[in-house]
Design an enzyme around this catalytic site. Structure first.
Site, PDB file in Angstrom:
ATOM      1  N   GLY A  40       0.770  -1.237   0.000  1.00  0.00           N
ATOM      2  CA  GLY A  40       0.000   0.000   0.000  1.00  0.00           C
ATOM      3  C   GLY A  40       0.802   1.290   0.000  1.00  0.00           C
ATOM      4  O   GLY A  40       0.253   2.356   0.274  1.00  0.00           O
TER       5      GLY A  40
ATOM      6  N   THR B 271       2.957   2.119  -8.786  1.00  0.00           N
ATOM      7  CA  THR B 271       3.072   3.431  -9.430  1.00  0.00           C
ATOM      8  C   THR B 271       4.542   3.789  -9.648  1.00  0.00           C
ATOM      9  O   THR B 271       4.936   4.235 -10.730  1.00  0.00           O
ATOM     10  CB  THR B 271       2.392   4.515  -8.567  1.00  0.00           C
TER      11      THR B 271
ATOM     12  N   ASP C 234       3.661  -9.732  -8.054  1.00  0.00           N
ATOM     13  CA  ASP C 234       2.684  -9.671  -6.965  1.00  0.00           C
ATOM     14  C   ASP C 234       1.420 -10.417  -7.396  1.00  0.00           C
ATOM     15  O   ASP C 234       0.834 -10.098  -8.425  1.00  0.00           O
ATOM     16  CB  ASP C 234       2.344  -8.210  -6.670  1.00  0.00           C
TER      17      ASP C 234
END
Length: 359
Positions: free
Chosen positions: A31, A36, A58
Site C-alpha cells: 500500500g 506506481t 505480486d
C-alpha cells in the site's frame, strides 16, 4: 540533526545514468505505491534504453490498473510506447506451466514438494529462463509486499539447496530408484536421470541469475515507503535482508509526503505533516548515504499512461511547494483563500436564514 530541507534533495537520475543495470527491483510494504513507482521508473528507463520490460510478481497484480491496459504472462507492448513491455506473472504458477512429460509429473511433483519452497523457486527459475531468452536492455520487477519479496530473493539459494539434497539422495539411493523405475515400467525418459536433468538445467540458469543479482553493476533494489513508523520499520528490515543477500540498494522513495504549502490549512493535515516530518528526519539519519526521493501526496490517483508521465517529473526534480511560508505572495494567497471561504460561509448562512423564515 539538521533539518532535512537543508540537505540536497536526491532523485532517481542515478538509476537512469547507470547504463549497465539489467535488473531493477522495486519493493516495500503493502500500500505504499510500489506499482506506481515501478511503472514510472520503467517509463523513465524506456527514454534512455532500447527496450524495457516491467514484470509484476505480486499475485494481486496492479500493473493493468496502473497503465489501464490488460496484461498477461506474455510480454505485451504498453500503449503509447514502442520499447516498453509489461507482463504479470505469479511465481507460484500452476503445475502445467512448469511440468514436463506426463509420465514424470507425479514423481517430480512429490520430490519437489518434499523440499519447502522449491516449487516456487522452480517456477521463478522457469520465468527467469524465459526472460533471459528475450533481448531486453533492462527488466523492472514490481514485487509483492516485503515478506513475499524476501522469499523470492531466497529462491536461488532454495533451489541450490534442493538440488544438493536431491543429488545426495541420488548418490545414496540411486540403485534402488533405478530398480524401481524398471519394475514399474517407467522409461528412461521419465526416470530419475530425466528429473535430475531438468533440475540441473535450471541450476545453470539460477546460478547465473544469482551471480547477476549480487553484482551492483547489474542489479539494484529501490525501496518504496511512506513516512510512517511501520513503513520505516519494514524498510529497515528490507535493507538489512538485502545486505544479507548481497543485493545492492542505494535508492529510497518516500511516497505520499504532505508538503508545507498554501493548501495545508487543515488541522488534521498539519498534524499529519508534523508526524511525517519526524519519520522523514529518521529516514535521512538512518540512510544518509542513500539517494532519498520524496514524492507529494496527491488528491487523485495516478492511473493511465498520461498521468504516470505527468507525475514522473517528480522523480527527476525535487518537488517544490507552490508557495513558501512567510512571504508576501504566500500571505496574499492565504488572504484570498480566507475571503473565498468567508464568502461561501455567508452564502450558506443566507440560505439557512431563508429556510428558517419559510418555516
Amino acid at each position: 540533526m539538521a533539518d532535512n530541507h537543508e540537505l540536497p534533495e536526491a532523485t532517481v537520475q542515478n538509476i537512469l545514468d547507470q547504463d549497465t543495470l539489467k535488473w531493477v527491483f522495486v519493493g516495500g510494504k503493502g500500500g505504499v505505491g510500489k506499482t506506481t513507482c515501478s511503472s514510472i521508473l520503467s517509463i523513465l528507463l524506456a527514454r534512455v534504453r532500447s527496450s524495457v520490460l516491467i514484470i509484476s510478481t505480486d499475485p494481486a497484480h496492479n500493473l493493468s490498473d496502473a497503465f489501464q491496459q490488460r496484461f498477461t504472462k506474455t510480454p505485451t507492448l504498453v500503449n503509447g510506447f514502442n520499447n516498453l513491455y509489461a507482463m504479470e506473472v505469479d511465481p507460484t504458477v500452476e503445475n502445467e506451466d512448469v511440468n514436463g512429460p506426463e509420465g514424470m509429473d507425479g514423481l517430480f511433483s512429490d520430490l519437489a514438494n518434499a523440499i519447502p519452497g522449491i516449487d516456487e523457486a522452480m517456477s521463478f527459475a522457469e520465468m527467469l529462463k524465459l526472460v533471459q531468452t528475450m533481448d531486453y536492455s533492462c527488466i523492472v520487477f514490481d514485487t509483492a509486499p516485503t515478506g513475499h519479496t524476501l522469499r523470492l530473493l531466497q529462491f536461488p539459494s532454495t533451489l541450490e539447496k534442493g538440488l544438493t539434497k536431491m543429488m545426495s539422495l541420488k548418490n545414496k539411493f540411486g540403485g534402488l530408484l533405478s530398480q524401481m523405475t524398471r519394475i514399474f515400467g517407467i522409461d528412461d525418459e521419465f526416470g530419475e536421470d530425466a528429473i535430475l536433468g531438468r533440475l540441473e538445467g535450471m541450476k545453470d540458469v539460477i546460478e547465473q541469475v544469482n551471480k547477476q543479482f549480487k553484482d551492483p553493476d547489474l542489479t539494484t533494489f529501490v525501496c518504496v515507503c511512506i513516512p510512517e513508523f511501520l513503513s520505516l520499520y519494514e524498510t529497515e528490515r528490507l535493507v538489512q535482508e538485502l545486505t544479507k543477500f548481497e543485493i545492492d540498494t542505494h535508492n529510497i522513495i518516500i511516497n505520499q509526503v504532505i508538503f508545507d504549502d498554501e493548501d495545508v490549512e487543515s488541522k488534521l493535515l498539519k498534524a499529519r505533516m508534523r508526524m511525517q516530518q519526524k519519520y522523514i528526519d529518521q529516514f535521512y539519519m538512518l540512510y544518509d548515504d542513500f539517494n532519498i526521493t520524496k514524492l507529494p501526496l496527491l488528491p487523485q490517483e495516478v492511473t493511465g499512461v498520461e498521468a504516470l508521465k505527468a507525475f514522473s517529473h517528480h522523480f527527476l526534480s525535487p518537488y517544490q511547494p507552490s508557495c513558501k511560508r512567510g512571504t508576501v505572495e504566500e500571505l496574499q494567497r492565504r488572504i484570498s483563500m480566507l475571503k473565498q471561504q468567508l464568502s461561501e460561509a455567508e452564502e450558506e448562512l443566507e440560505k439557512l436564514r431563508k429556510g428558517d423564515n419559510k418555516a
